[in-house]
Design a protein around this motif. Structure first.
Motif, PDB file in Angstrom:
ATOM      1  N   ILE A  52       9.619  -0.698  -9.906  1.00  0.00           N
ATOM      2  CA  ILE A  52       8.695  -0.648  -8.766  1.00  0.00           C
ATOM      3  C   ILE A  52       8.323  -2.058  -8.320  1.00  0.00           C
ATOM      4  N   THR A  53       8.103  -2.931  -9.288  1.00  0.00           N
ATOM      5  CA  THR A  53       7.786  -4.327  -8.958  1.00  0.00           C
ATOM      6  C   THR A  53       8.945  -4.987  -8.225  1.00  0.00           C
ATOM      7  N   LEU A  54      10.161  -4.714  -8.688  1.00  0.00           N
ATOM      8  CA  LEU A  54      11.341  -5.290  -8.033  1.00  0.00           C
ATOM      9  C   LEU A  54      11.483  -4.783  -6.593  1.00  0.00           C
ATOM     10  N   VAL A  55      11.198  -3.507  -6.373  1.00  0.00           N
ATOM     11  CA  VAL A  55      11.270  -2.954  -5.012  1.00  0.00           C
ATOM     12  C   VAL A  55      10.264  -3.658  -4.104  1.00  0.00           C
ATOM     13  N   LEU A  56       9.064  -3.912  -4.634  1.00  0.00           N
ATOM     14  CA  LEU A  56       8.064  -4.637  -3.845  1.00  0.00           C
ATOM     15  C   LEU A  56       8.523  -6.060  -3.560  1.00  0.00           C
ATOM     16  N   VAL A  57       9.090  -6.703  -4.570  1.00  0.00           N
ATOM     17  CA  VAL A  57       9.590  -8.079  -4.379  1.00  0.00           C
ATOM     18  C   VAL A  57      10.701  -8.104  -3.337  1.00  0.00           C
ATOM     19  N   ILE A  58      11.605  -7.120  -3.403  1.00  0.00           N
ATOM     20  CA  ILE A  58      12.691  -7.035  -2.420  1.00  0.00           C
ATOM     21  C   ILE A  58      12.123  -6.909  -1.008  1.00  0.00           C
ATOM     22  N   THR A  59      11.115  -6.074  -0.859  1.00  0.00           N
ATOM     23  CA  THR A  59      10.523  -5.851   0.458  1.00  0.00           C
ATOM     24  C   THR A  59       9.876  -7.117   0.995  1.00  0.00           C
ATOM     25  N   LEU A  60       9.053  -7.766   0.167  1.00  0.00           N
ATOM     26  CA  LEU A  60       8.386  -8.998   0.601  1.00  0.00           C
ATOM     27  C   LEU A  60       9.400 -10.107   0.866  1.00  0.00           C
ATOM     28  N   ASN A  61      10.442 -10.169   0.047  1.00  0.00           N
ATOM     29  CA  ASN A  61      11.480 -11.171   0.258  1.00  0.00           C
ATOM     30  C   ASN A  61      12.243 -10.903   1.556  1.00  0.00           C
ATOM     31  N   GLY A  62      12.410  -9.621   1.905  1.00  0.00           N
ATOM     32  CA  GLY A  62      13.059  -9.283   3.166  1.00  0.00           C
ATOM     33  C   GLY A  62      12.249  -9.757   4.360  1.00  0.00           C
ATOM     34  N   ALA A  82       0.829  -1.206   0.000  1.00  0.00           N
ATOM     35  CA  ALA A  82       0.000   0.000   0.000  1.00  0.00           C
ATOM     36  C   ALA A  82       0.867   1.261   0.000  1.00  0.00           C
ATOM     37  N   ALA A  83       1.955   1.248   0.793  1.00  0.00           N
ATOM     38  CA  ALA A  83       2.843   2.405   0.852  1.00  0.00           C
ATOM     39  C   ALA A  83       3.506   2.656  -0.492  1.00  0.00           C
ATOM     40  N   LEU A  84       3.922   1.580  -1.168  1.00  0.00           N
ATOM     41  CA  LEU A  84       4.552   1.737  -2.478  1.00  0.00           C
ATOM     42  C   LEU A  84       3.561   2.263  -3.504  1.00  0.00           C
ATOM     43  N   THR A  85       2.336   1.764  -3.449  1.00  0.00           N
ATOM     44  CA  THR A  85       1.297   2.251  -4.358  1.00  0.00           C
ATOM     45  C   THR A  85       1.011   3.726  -4.107  1.00  0.00           C
ATOM     46  N   GLY A  86       0.922   4.083  -2.812  1.00  0.00           N
ATOM     47  CA  GLY A  86       0.688   5.484  -2.479  1.00  0.00           C
ATOM     48  C   GLY A  86       1.825   6.379  -2.923  1.00  0.00           C
ATOM     49  N   ALA A  87       3.055   5.898  -2.791  1.00  0.00           N
ATOM     50  CA  ALA A  87       4.211   6.685  -3.212  1.00  0.00           C
ATOM     51  C   ALA A  87       4.188   6.912  -4.720  1.00  0.00           C
ATOM     52  N   CYS A  88       3.776   5.898  -5.469  1.00  0.00           N
ATOM     53  CA  CYS A  88       3.687   6.052  -6.925  1.00  0.00           C
ATOM     54  C   CYS A  88       2.657   7.123  -7.290  1.00  0.00           C
TER      55      CYS A  88
END
Length: 202
Positions: free
Chosen positions: A140-150, A45-51
């Motif tokens: 943006i997708t990669l940043v989300l993947v990085i976050t979820l993977n973390g 949600a935060a990433l979507t809001g930032a976009c």
């Protein structure tokens, strides 16, 4: 008190006591899965809001230059910390390091890793990203993947803690999951960095 020559000092002989093995219930409790899931939803949600916000922010050239430098700094900090953790993970998988080494390294470097991700998110608001570009959407997708993977790596690390002081080996499934998490991490961070570089040249 002085000792005479005939005085004998007895030294107890016996096995040296060793600390008990850590078990899953010892020490801190693992983070509940629902908490990690909630953090994942919040991150998306935060990433979507930032976009969305980035499309409505019009930064002047000075602010954009500053944001671009800080964006690069956040990438260096985050990627550097991730490289250290994943390098220790590779050495552990190869039998060159103890499991405790990678767990201690991962715990120590959590702040720069998550700080780097947060820095990428905040500074990205002022870079006027082209949301119609496939490269930008991929980043943006990669940043989300990085976050979820973390978050997943955090869950995995807490499950591995029970094995760091045991003589028994780590189950194969955890070895496979650790290798997969490290691969996703490196792919995501380097991919986001390359795309950011390409976008800066256009």
């Amino acid at each position: 008190m002085a000792l005479s020559a005939d005085t004998q000092i007895s030294v107890p002989v016996g096995p040296v006591p060793v600390p008990p093995l850590r078990s899953e219930g010892d020490g801190r409790q693992p983070t509940p899965v629902w908490v990690l899931g909630a953090l994942g939803v919040f991150s998306a949600a935060a990433l979507t809001g930032a976009c969305w916000v980035s499309g409505h922010v019009h930064a002047d050239p000075t602010l954009q230059t500053t944001a671009r430098f800080l964006h690069l700094a956040a990438m260096v900090v985050g990627l550097g910390a991730v490289l250290a953790v994943d390098w220790f993970a590779i050495l552990w998988l190869l039998g060159r390091r103890r499991l405790a080494d990678i767990l201690n390294t991962a715990t120590t470097l959590q702040v720069p890793i998550w700080g780097g991700l947060a820095g990428l998110l905040v500074t990205g608001l002022f870079l006027s990203p082209n949301m119609e570009s496939k490269l930008t959407l991929t980043k943006i997708t990669l940043v989300l993947v990085i976050t979820l993977n973390g978050l997943y790596a955090h869950w995995l690390g807490q499950r591995l803690e029970r094995y760091q002081y045991r003589d028994t080996g780590v189950p194969v499934r955890f070895l496979v999951q650790s290798g997969a998490a490290a691969t996703v991490s490196q792919t995501g961070w380097w991919g986001a960095g390359v795309i950011g570089f390409l976008n800066s040249q256009s």
